[in-house]
Design a protein around this motif. Sequence first.
Motif, short mmCIF file in Angstrom:
data_model
loop_
_atom_site.label_atom_id
_atom_site.label_comp_id
_atom_site.label_asym_id
_atom_site.label_seq_id
_atom_site.Cartn_x
_atom_site.Cartn_y
_atom_site.Cartn_z
N THR A 199 0.84 -1.19 0.00
CA THR A 199 0.00 0.00 0.00
C THR A 199 0.88 1.24 0.00
O THR A 199 2.07 1.18 0.29
N TYR B 44 -12.95 -1.44 7.40
CA TYR B 44 -12.26 -0.42 6.60
C TYR B 44 -10.94 -0.96 6.04
O TYR B 44 -10.54 -0.60 4.92
N GLU B 45 -10.28 -1.83 6.81
CA GLU B 45 -9.02 -2.39 6.34
C GLU B 45 -9.19 -3.15 5.02
O GLU B 45 -8.30 -3.14 4.17
N TYR C 158 -9.10 -0.55 2.45
CA TYR C 158 -7.76 0.04 2.39
C TYR C 158 -6.79 -0.86 1.61
O TYR C 158 -6.06 -0.40 0.73
N ASP D 99 -3.71 5.13 4.31
CA ASP D 99 -4.64 4.77 5.38
C ASP D 99 -5.14 6.05 6.04
O ASP D 99 -4.44 6.70 6.81
N SER D 100 -6.38 6.42 5.75
CA SER D 100 -6.93 7.68 6.25
C SER D 100 -7.20 7.67 7.75
O SER D 100 -7.44 8.72 8.34
#
Length: 910
Positions: free
Chosen positions: A100, A305-306, A309, A316-317
Motif C-alpha cells: 500500500t 475499513y481495512e 484500504y 490509510d486515512s
Amino acid sequence: MPPKKRNSGAAQNKEMKSSIKNASPDKENPDLSIEKHKEKDADFVTLCQSLQVTDAVCDRAWTIWKAVQASVDKVLDTQKRLWAACLFVAVIDLEVPSFTFTQILKAVDLNVKQFLGLLKKMDVNLDTISTKVNSAVTRLEKKYDVSRALYQRFEKTCSKIYTEDSEAKGKEILRSCWTMFLLAKGRALQMEDDLVISFHLMVCVLEFFIRRCLPSLLHPLYQSVICTAQSPPTRTSRRNQSKAKPRQAPPEVDVQLLETLCKENDCSVEEVKSVYQTSFSAFLDSMSLSGTRDLPQATDLSKQYEELYFKSRDFDSRLFLDNDETLLTPKVELMPVERTPRKNLPEDVVLIPPQTPVRAAMNSIAQLRVDLTTSGDQPSANLAVYFMNCTVDPTEEVLQRVESLGLLFSQRFGNAVGPRCVGLGKQRFTLGIRLYYRVMESMLKSEEKRLSVQNFSKLLNDSTFHTSLLACALEVVMATYGGSTFKNGGYSNGGVPVETDLCFPWILDVFQLTAFDFYKVIESFIKAEPSLSKDIVKHLERCEHLIMETIAWREDSPLFELLKRTREEGPVEQAEPPATLNQPLQHNHTAADLYLSPVRPSSRTLPAAESTAPPSSQPSAPAPHQTPRHPKSNSLSLFYKKLYRLAYMRLKMLYTQLLTSHPELEPIMWTLFQHTLQNEYELMRDRHLDQLMMSAMYAICKVKNVDLRFKTIVTAYKNMPNTNQETFKHVLIREGQYDSIIVFYNLVFMQKLKTNILQYASPRPPTLSPLPHIPRSPYKFPNSPLRVPGSNNVYISPMKNPTRMSPVMTPRTRILVSIGESFGTSDKFQKINAMVNSSDRSLKRSLDMSSAPKPLKRLRFDVEGQDEADESKPGEDSRLIQKLAEIGSTRTRMQEQKMKDDAESEKDKP
C-alpha cells in the motif's frame, strides 16, 4: 514521532499497525528469490523483501533506478528513498498488486507530499515516469487533498459538538465516527475525491452518532436539539412488565438535528437529506445499523475499513486521527483578510474566517443558490413571449430536449459518482436548467436591443445552440460543486474519457456535443450573466483555452471540414489575416452570429421560415460578375483570432524561460508556428497545440545553430501553467501509435515541414509574420477593480450588492472614497492627490494625523483587488482624482452652509 495514545485509542492504533505488518499484500505471488538478485545492491533487495514485491517488480524497479542514476548529475535524495520511488513506479506500470502507499511511506520515512515531490524530481527523462503513473499520482494527490480537507473540517466540527469533559470517551467516539465515515465513503461513492458529496455524507454520519451519544458529551446546542426530539423512556410497573411494548427504535433521521448541522456547516439541507435517504440509508442497511440505538464497535468498523484500504492500496486515512507523520502537511494558509492589522478595525466588523477548501465550496454553492432563487425551472413569462414571437414556436422542442437531456445527465452522473446518486444529479440539473433559462432570456434581450428585432426563430430552433447553452450552464454548476478542475489535456490515459471524472469536458461527452460548437457560447454566456464569480469566469475561460489547445482538434471535429472548405475557396477567406495579429482582439460577434454562421452546408437543418432571421445572419447576395462564394464563417474567424493569440502567448512564455539571449529568434519561431496552424492544420488532428509549439521552437534552434535540447525545452515546459506531462509523453505518431514529443518531431513534424524549416537557414528567409498583440482576458470580472488611466495605483470598483455572502471591509481598503457621502474636508482629497503623485509616497500616514509618516508601498481603493505594478510616471495628474476633489469641496461647502442655516434658524426660534 506521532504523539503517544492512551486507552482505546492506543489499542486501536496498535491493532491497525499489526494488521498492516502482518497483511500479505502479494499472497498469490511467490516470495522474492534472493539468488536472482545477487548483482543488485543488498539494501535494495532488503527493501524489496520488506515490501514483499515480486521478482518482476524488483527487476523493473532496478532498471528504473539505473536509468535515473545515469541521467542525473547528483543523487537527489537518499538511495533508499529513490529505490522506494522506483518500486512505486514499477508496481503501477506492471499493474501488480503489492504494497500500500502508506506502507512504502513508512518504509522510507516520508509523508505524502514529500514522496510525490520526489517522483516529480525523478522524471528527468521523458520515459522515466509513464502516463499511467502520472494518472495514478494525480488521482492519489487529489484524494489526499480532499481527505485532508475533510479531516480538518471533521476536527473543527466535532469540537463544536462534543465537550472535553470526558476525553477518553470522546476520543473513542471520534475514532469510530471518522472510521465509519471512511467506510461509508468507500462503499457508497465511486468518486471518493468528490469534496462536496463526501462532506454531505460526513454530516449524515455525525447526525447518526450525535443521536446515539449521551447528552452529557454534547454542547448545549446539540443537547437541546436531541432532547426535543427524544422523550424519556416510560417506567412500567412489574405487574404490566410482560405486557410492555418493546422500546421503539429511533427514527431513520432526526430532521431537526440534520437541519442544525447543515446550518452550522453552511450546507444545503435538501442535498444532505438526499444523500442520507439514498446513499447513507443503504449503507446503514448493509451494516445492519438501521433502527438501532447502539453505536457500532470501533474494532468492527476498523476491520471492515481495512478491507477497503488493502483493496485500494493507497494511504490509510485512519492515521489522520493519530496525527501520523506520513499524512502531515503545512497548515492551511489564512486568507489575506486574516493577515491584515486589526488595530484600526471598527468594533462591529466581523472578520471573515479562513477560507478552507470545504468552506470555499460551501460558500460558492450557497451563493449560486442565492443567485438562482428568483429563477424557475420553466421558461419565464418574458422567455415565453420570445418563443411565441418566433415563426416556428420552439417551446415544445425546448421542453422535450430539456427532459431527455435531464434523464441522460442524471443517469451518467449516477454512473460516475455512484448508483444511488442519481437524485443528486437531478438536483444539480435543476440548478443548471434555471441558469440556462435565465441566461437565454438575457441573451435574447441583448440581441433585441442590438438588432431591433423580436423574431429569433432561426436561433431558437437551433438544437446545437440550446444544447451548448445548457451544457455551459451545467458546467458552471459542476465547477461550483467540484472546483475548477480539468482532465489531463481533456482526456484520460490513452485518450479515452473517464466516466468517474466529472471535470470538463465530461459534459461534452455526455451530450455528444462537439467542442467547436460549445466554444461559440462561452463568451456570450459570461457577458449575459454578471453574477458569475471570478473563479467561474476563469474556469470558463480555461475551458475555452482547453478547447483551442486540443479538444476542438479531435478526429470527429467539424473544425476540419470547415477549414478544408475555407482553404478550397482560396486565401481571400483565410481565418485571420496575419497583418491584423499585432492589433488588439476586437469583435462584436454574439452567440447568435456564431451559431447562425455557416459551418456544415448540408448537415444542419434550419427552419423553413428564414426570412425573419436577424439581419446579421442573412448572407448578402453576390455582386454581379463575381463567382458566388459561401458566406464567411464568423465562428471560424473568431476561433482562429483567439487561437493565434493563445498560441503566441504560450510560445512567448516558453521563449522567455529559455531564449531571452536570442531575441532575433522569436519572430522566426512565431512565423513557423503560425504557418503550421494556418496551412498544416492536419498536424493538429488528435494532438495538442503545445506539441507544435515545442517542435517549432526546436526546429528553429536547429537551423540557426542555437544549442537547445528537447530535454531542456520539456523541463521548462513543465514549469508553465496549465500543462501536464501527457502532452510531451503521449503524442500521436500515427493511428493507434503514441510516443514521446521527440519521436513526433523526427517522424511527423520534420517530415511535413522540412522544406519550410530549411528556408529560415537561407540568406533570403520567408517574410516574417508580425508578433500578435497579447490580450488581457476579454472577460471583465464584475467585482474586479479597474485602474484609473494616468494614475498611480488608483483603482475604482463598481458598487457591490449587499448579499449575505459579501465580504466585509478591512484595513487593506486603506482609503475608501464613496461618491455621495460626506468624506470630510477637501484637504483629504488634496492629500490623496499628493500621495498618488508623490515620488517618495510618504504622505499616506498623514491622513491619520501621524507625526511620523511611514513610507507608502501601494495605494489601493478596493477590498478584493490585488495591487498591480504600474508604469505611469510620478507626477502625472489624475483627472478623476481632481474631479473627486472638486465634488468633495463642493459638498463640503454645501454642508457647511446647511449647518449655518440650521444654526441661524435655531437662534430665530423664540
